[in-house]
Design a protein around this motif. Structure first.
Motif, PDB file in Angstrom:
ATOM      1  N   GLY A 226       0.803  -1.219   0.000  1.00 52.03           N
ATOM      2  CA  GLY A 226       0.000   0.000   0.000  1.00 52.03           C
ATOM      3  C   GLY A 226       0.834   1.267   0.000  1.00 52.03           C
ATOM      4  N   SER A 227       0.329   2.271  -0.730  1.00 51.84           N
ATOM      5  CA  SER A 227       1.023   3.559  -0.810  1.00 51.84           C
ATOM      6  C   SER A 227       0.439   4.583   0.158  1.00 51.84           C
ATOM      7  N   GLY A 228      -0.764   4.320   0.644  1.00 48.92           N
ATOM      8  CA  GLY A 228      -1.424   5.280   1.512  1.00 48.92           C
ATOM      9  C   GLY A 228      -2.216   6.332   0.772  1.00 48.92           C
ATOM     10  N   ARG A 229      -2.192   6.263  -0.567  1.00 45.88           N
ATOM     11  CA  ARG A 229      -2.915   7.268  -1.349  1.00 45.88           C
ATOM     12  C   ARG A 229      -4.407   6.976  -1.436  1.00 45.88           C
ATOM     13  N   GLN A 230      -4.799   5.706  -1.271  1.00 49.00           N
ATOM     14  CA  GLN A 230      -6.218   5.352  -1.326  1.00 49.00           C
ATOM     15  C   GLN A 230      -6.782   5.328   0.088  1.00 49.00           C
ATOM     16  N   ASP A 231      -7.968   5.921   0.261  1.00 51.03           N
ATOM     17  CA  ASP A 231      -8.571   5.964   1.592  1.00 51.03           C
ATOM     18  C   ASP A 231      -9.431   4.725   1.841  1.00 51.03           C
ATOM     19  N   LYS A 232     -10.034   4.664   3.030  1.00 50.51           N
ATOM     20  CA  LYS A 232     -10.845   3.505   3.408  1.00 50.51           C
ATOM     21  C   LYS A 232     -12.046   3.344   2.494  1.00 50.51           C
ATOM     22  N   GLU A 233     -12.636   4.461   2.080  1.00 47.12           N
ATOM     23  CA  GLU A 233     -13.806   4.386   1.203  1.00 47.12           C
ATOM     24  C   GLU A 233     -13.455   3.728  -0.127  1.00 47.12           C
ATOM     25  N   PHE A 234     -12.249   3.973  -0.604  1.00 41.96           N
ATOM     26  CA  PHE A 234     -11.811   3.359  -1.871  1.00 41.96           C
ATOM     27  C   PHE A 234     -11.801   1.843  -1.749  1.00 41.96           C
ATOM     28  N   TYR A 235     -11.190   1.350  -0.662  1.00 44.77           N
ATOM     29  CA  TYR A 235     -11.097  -0.104  -0.489  1.00 44.77           C
ATOM     30  C   TYR A 235     -12.452  -0.716  -0.181  1.00 44.77           C
ATOM     31  N   ALA A 236     -13.299   0.010   0.558  1.00 45.30           N
ATOM     32  CA  ALA A 236     -14.636  -0.510   0.853  1.00 45.30           C
ATOM     33  C   ALA A 236     -15.434  -0.702  -0.427  1.00 45.30           C
ATOM     34  N   GLU A 237     -15.349   0.241  -1.346  1.00 45.52           N
ATOM     35  CA  GLU A 237     -16.057   0.126  -2.618  1.00 45.52           C
ATOM     36  C   GLU A 237     -15.469  -1.007  -3.463  1.00 45.52           C
ATOM     37  N   MET A 238     -14.142  -1.165  -3.415  1.00 42.01           N
ATOM     38  CA  MET A 238     -13.502  -2.233  -4.175  1.00 42.01           C
ATOM     39  C   MET A 238     -13.976  -3.602  -3.687  1.00 42.01           C
ATOM     40  N   TRP A 239     -14.030  -3.810  -2.355  1.00 42.32           N
ATOM     41  CA  TRP A 239     -14.479  -5.096  -1.817  1.00 42.32           C
ATOM     42  C   TRP A 239     -15.965  -5.317  -2.056  1.00 42.32           C
ATOM     43  N   ARG A 240     -16.741  -4.260  -2.057  1.00 43.51           N
ATOM     44  CA  ARG A 240     -18.168  -4.407  -2.358  1.00 43.51           C
ATOM     45  C   ARG A 240     -18.362  -4.919  -3.773  1.00 43.51           C
ATOM     46  N   ARG A 241     -17.620  -4.345  -4.722  1.00 42.89           N
ATOM     47  CA  ARG A 241     -17.727  -4.787  -6.108  1.00 42.89           C
ATOM     48  C   ARG A 241     -17.238  -6.220  -6.267  1.00 42.89           C
ATOM     49  N   LEU A 242     -16.166  -6.562  -5.545  1.00 46.90           N
ATOM     50  CA  LEU A 242     -15.648  -7.925  -5.625  1.00 46.90           C
ATOM     51  C   LEU A 242     -16.676  -8.939  -5.154  1.00 46.90           C
ATOM     52  N   LYS A 243     -17.369  -8.621  -4.070  1.00 49.29           N
ATOM     53  CA  LYS A 243     -18.366  -9.553  -3.535  1.00 49.29           C
ATOM     54  C   LYS A 243     -19.583  -9.655  -4.433  1.00 49.29           C
ATOM     55  N   GLU A 244     -19.996  -8.531  -5.003  1.00 43.08           N
ATOM     56  CA  GLU A 244     -21.209  -8.524  -5.829  1.00 43.08           C
ATOM     57  C   GLU A 244     -20.948  -9.048  -7.243  1.00 43.08           C
ATOM     58  N   ASP A 245     -19.851  -8.591  -7.852  1.00 44.79           N
ATOM     59  CA  ASP A 245     -19.607  -8.918  -9.263  1.00 44.79           C
ATOM     60  C   ASP A 245     -18.553  -9.993  -9.468  1.00 44.79           C
ATOM     61  N   GLY A 246     -17.763 -10.251  -8.444  1.00 43.52           N
ATOM     62  CA  GLY A 246     -16.710 -11.250  -8.587  1.00 43.52           C
ATOM     63  C   GLY A 246     -15.429 -10.711  -9.196  1.00 43.52           C
ATOM     64  N   SER A 247     -15.404  -9.431  -9.503  1.00 39.80           N
ATOM     65  CA  SER A 247     -14.183  -8.855 -10.065  1.00 39.80           C
ATOM     66  C   SER A 247     -14.183  -7.346  -9.851  1.00 39.80           C
ATOM     67  N   TRP A 248     -12.973  -6.771  -9.930  1.00 37.18           N
ATOM     68  CA  TRP A 248     -12.814  -5.315  -9.830  1.00 37.18           C
ATOM     69  C   TRP A 248     -11.630  -4.924 -10.700  1.00 37.18           C
TER      70      TRP A 248
END
Length: 802
Positions: free
Chosen positions: A296-318
């Motif tokens: 991690g670089s620290g440039r992405q905030d928690k909201e970024f990762y939360a949205e990424m994991w949401r898409r992964l769970k719903e769509d199976g990919s990001w």
């Protein structure tokens, strides 16, 4: 005999009974009694339908009729034992028509049927096992060539056992053509070596499909070593080969140029490829079992990762762009795709992340953006970006009611620097100009380069009061002007320059962007006309003058075609007032504007290509006039002087144009005098001198107009094949009262006499001027004292008529 038969029947192992024509038992032996469990005396009371368990009553009667018709029958059926269980029975019956009886032998085949059933079950199990294992078997009698296949081989080979006769040759025909020699050689070699063989080869089925099989074979030999029998197995390994291919492709893909990371469902790293190591700087041992958070670089905030994991769970990919940190600490952009791998139950078993370093792509995108929106030399915004920002600034000004300003800046005499020291030095100057301008304005202000030495500064939020805003931008413009007049150190040279700055104020978006730029540009040209190194604000009256000038130019383009141009002639006389010739002066009779002054339209013509068309028309008209005057005594000796512009004279074929004019009108060349200004002569002396000699060779006279107003030197004057010098009216005007002008006129006259040139003075309006000129040796004059420029008809009348 009958007794002996009875003894045989009673002691036989097979049952026997006799029935009448209706099927009622009338005789039975002990063997059948044992088979059926019924005593013989009870059997003799029974009908065969009571024993039959497989056929119903109607079917029994039908069967009796069949036997009567055939005379005999052999079939299998089932009888019911007295205790109720079923017995498999083989019946052999004969009809005795003379006795109307049936002799029936009954054999208990229950044991045999059980063995057959077990054998069939075993065969079915074998077939099922072969089918499940995709493994068929075969047997070859080497001596007879008979080949037997299991059902599974037919299925593997996609052949119909009904239509296909197995043989070794037919077997080879099903093998892929490229593999036949290999298989045949393997079998032949195994017989020679008396060793089993194992070979993998392809089949080419009738439908065109290619299958892969593994074949194993062993053979039996007699004491002499002669092959007797070969048995083998064929297994369909097509899926296995495909899987191997997929694994091979996957392995090759895993070592692609893109970085790959595989994690378990909890995000622990399971495997990485070489590209991952090269991209991140970590080797596999350093990251296995770790969480990808180490990247991690620290440039992405928690909201970024939360949205990424949401898409992964719903769509199976990001998929997206993110920033990571290499082992060495360098932060870099990457393009990442994460895919969830799920099992048959839908549970995630792994995550596969594929990413690539897009630093080069981002740099290329930035470079493309810079090329599109920034000047390559100064790195300032270019015209496109300036217009974009200006289009945003105008609505903002309308909302805030605040004034803004555009400053249009041009470096004075920049072309001289380029022409003398070269474009490299010009570029250095422009870079330094950009730096100095930026130091004079705020960070929020836009400094743009339009091209060449033209810069534009956009200043916003100057204030809501017009006077204060004007004063503020005037101070900024003056600050820029002063900064740009400081000396420039350009490598080993020191250069001095200055700017001309035009300013246009705006508020709101009432004026289009292009109009504001044009206004600032016009104000800048006003600064240049004021002597350069100055600041000028746009004046609406200036706009009106420009628009009038533009309309005048548009009308001038049609003046020749519409026959609106005229030639007026001003006489030139000698000291006895005798006409020597005339100067042809062009006039424009506009249909609505009336007579347009040459001072208005000649500068416009000179700034465009129109001066060439007008000059050609003047020469043509003057030539025609000379041809006409040649026919009259009073005009036959007159010459016509025609002013030639620099653009006209420097045409490559100018001499040829004059020669063609003379031939076309048949006039004496010496009657045509071409007046050249010093600026024409001094532009390119070598070329000018060559053309002047060519014109002299034609016989045309050459006069230097407005002599003394330029920068002529005696050395140049000596080289020029001139016939006449013309004293400019600015010197003639004050010769009677200004000693400097008087000295200048006397010098020009003396110079002409020393070079053996004629001299004529223009602008002679008083007799005192004429007398001064005559007294000092000038014997030819032109001016209002003798005549103003007049139409040809009026000039001819002044001569007494033709």
């Amino acid at each position: 005999m009958l007794l002996r038969h009875k003894i045989v029947l009673d002691t036989a192992q097979d049952g026997f009974w006799v029935t009448d024509a209706q099927g009622k038992l009338i005789e039975a032996n002990e063997a059948y009694a044992r088979i059926s469990g019924y005593p013989v005396d009870e059997l003799l009371t029974m009908h065969i339908s009571q024993l039959e368990a497989q056929e119903a009553g109607e079917e029994v009667r039908a069967h009796i009729e069949k036997v009567i018709a055939q005379g005999h029958d052999l079939f299998e059926t089932r009888h019911r034992h007295k205790d109720g269980h079923l017995i498999d029975i083989e019946i052999s019956t004969t009809h005795q028509p003379e006795l109307q009886q049936f002799f029936v032998f009954c054999r208990d085949i229950t044991g045999r049927k059980r063995v057959q059933l077990e054998m069939q079950r075993s065969q079915d199990l074998l077939n099922e096992a072969q089918h499940l294992g995709q493994l068929g078997s075969w047997e070859l009698d080497v001596a007879s060539g008979e080949l037997r296949w299991s059902d599974e081989i037919y299925r593997i080979f996609e052949l119909d056992p009904v239509t296909f006769a197995p043989s070794y040759e037919n077997f080879l025909s099903v093998i892929h053509p490229d593999d036949r020699d290999k298989v045949n050689q393997a079998y032949t070699q195994s017989l020679e070596d008396k060793q089993p063989y194992d070979v993998v080869h392809r089949l080419l089925t009738g439908s065109g499909h290619v299958k892969w099989v593994r074949e194993h074979c062993t053979s039996d030999f007699d004491e002499a070593g002669k092959p007797l029998r070969s048995v083998g197995a064929v297994q369909d390994i097509t899926e296995q080969k495909c899987a191997e291919d997929q694994l091979r492709i996957a392995a090759a893909t895993f070592e692609t140029h893109e970085a790959i990371m595989i994690t378990d469902p909890d995000g622990n790293i399971l495997r990485v490829n070489r590209a991952f190591e090269e991209t991140t700087g970590y080797n596999a041992e350093e990251v296995l079992g770790k969480n990808p958070r180490i990247l991690g670089s620290g440039r992405q905030d928690k909201e970024f990762y939360a949205e990424m994991w949401r898409r992964l769970k719903e769509d199976g990919s990001w998929t997206g762009e993110m920033w990571d940190r290499r082992k060495g600490g360098q932060v870099y952009p990457k393009w990442l795709t994460i895919t969830a791998v799920r099992n048959e139950q839908g549970a995630t078993t792994e995550f596969v992340a594929i990413f690539s370093d897009i630093t080069a792509r981002k740099q290329a995108e930035e470079e493309i953006r810079n090329l599109a929106f920034y000047d390559a030399l100064t790195q300032l915004p270019n015209r496109r970006l300036l217009l974009d920002r200006l289009r945003l600034a105008l609505p903002a000004s309308a909302r805030s009611l605040s004034y803004g300003a555009l400053l249009f800046l041009d470096m004075d005499r920049f072309k001289v620097l380029n022409d003398t020291l070269g474009h490299d030095y010009g570029d250095l100057l422009l870079i330094e100009v950009a730096v100095r301008i930026k130091h004079c304005v705020r960070e929020v202000d836009t400094v743009a380069r339009l091209g060449g030495d033209e810069f534009v500064i956009l200043i916003e939020d100057l204030g809501k009061d017009a006077a204060e805003s004007s004063q503020r931008v005037a101070l900024i413009a003056e600050k820029i002007r002063v900064a740009l007049t400081e000396p420039y150190r350009l490598r080993d040279s020191v250069h001095r320059s200055s700017p001309s700055i035009g300013v246009s104020l705006y508020r709101g978006n009432a004026e289009p962007v292009e109009v504001l730029l044009k206004q600032a540009d016009m104000a800048m040209y006003q600064a240049k006309e004021a002597g350069r190194n100055a600041v000028r604000f746009f004046d609406p009256a200036m706009q009106l003058a420009v628009e009038t000038r533009a309309m005048l130019e548009a009308d001038l383009r049609n003046a020749i075609a519409n026959r609106e141009l005229r030639l007026h002639y001003q006489v030139q006389v000698d000291k006895e007032f005798r006409p020597l010739g005339v100067e042809a002066l062009v006039r424009w009779q506009h249909p609505t504007r009336g007579m347009v002054s040459p001072g208005q339209f000649i500068p416009i013509a000179e700034e465009s290509s129109l001066i060439l068309d007008i000059g050609a028309w003047v020469l043509e008209t003057a030539g025609a006039q000379l041809a006409s005057w040649r026919n009259y005594r009073v005009t036959r000796e007159l010459s016509i002087a025609v002013n030639v512009s620099a653009a006209q004279f420097h045409q490559q074929d100018f001499v040829e144009q004059i020669a063609a004019l003379l031939r076309r009108h048949g006039v004496e060349p010496l009657r045509l005098k071409l007046e050249l200004t010093e600026s024409v002569v001094m532009a390119d002396v070598a070329d000018v001198v060559a053309k002047m000699h060519a014109l002299k060779a034609l016989g045309v006279k050459l006069s230097m107009d407005d002599f003394g107003t330029g920068y002529s030197s005696l050395a140049y004057l000596k080289k020029l094949p001139l016939d006449q010098l013309k004293i400019d009216q600015s010197f003639v005007r004050d010769i009677a009262i200004d000693s400097n002008d008087a000295v200048m006129v006397r010098t020009i006259i003396d110079l002409a006499q020393n070079f053996d040139l004629d001299v004529v003075a223009e602008g002679v309006e008083t007799d005192a001027q004429r007398l001064f000129l005559k007294q000092h040796g000038c014997d030819a004059y032109q001016g209002y004292l003798f005549s103003k420029p007049v139409p040809v008809e009026e000039f001819e009348r002044s001569l007494g008529g033709l």
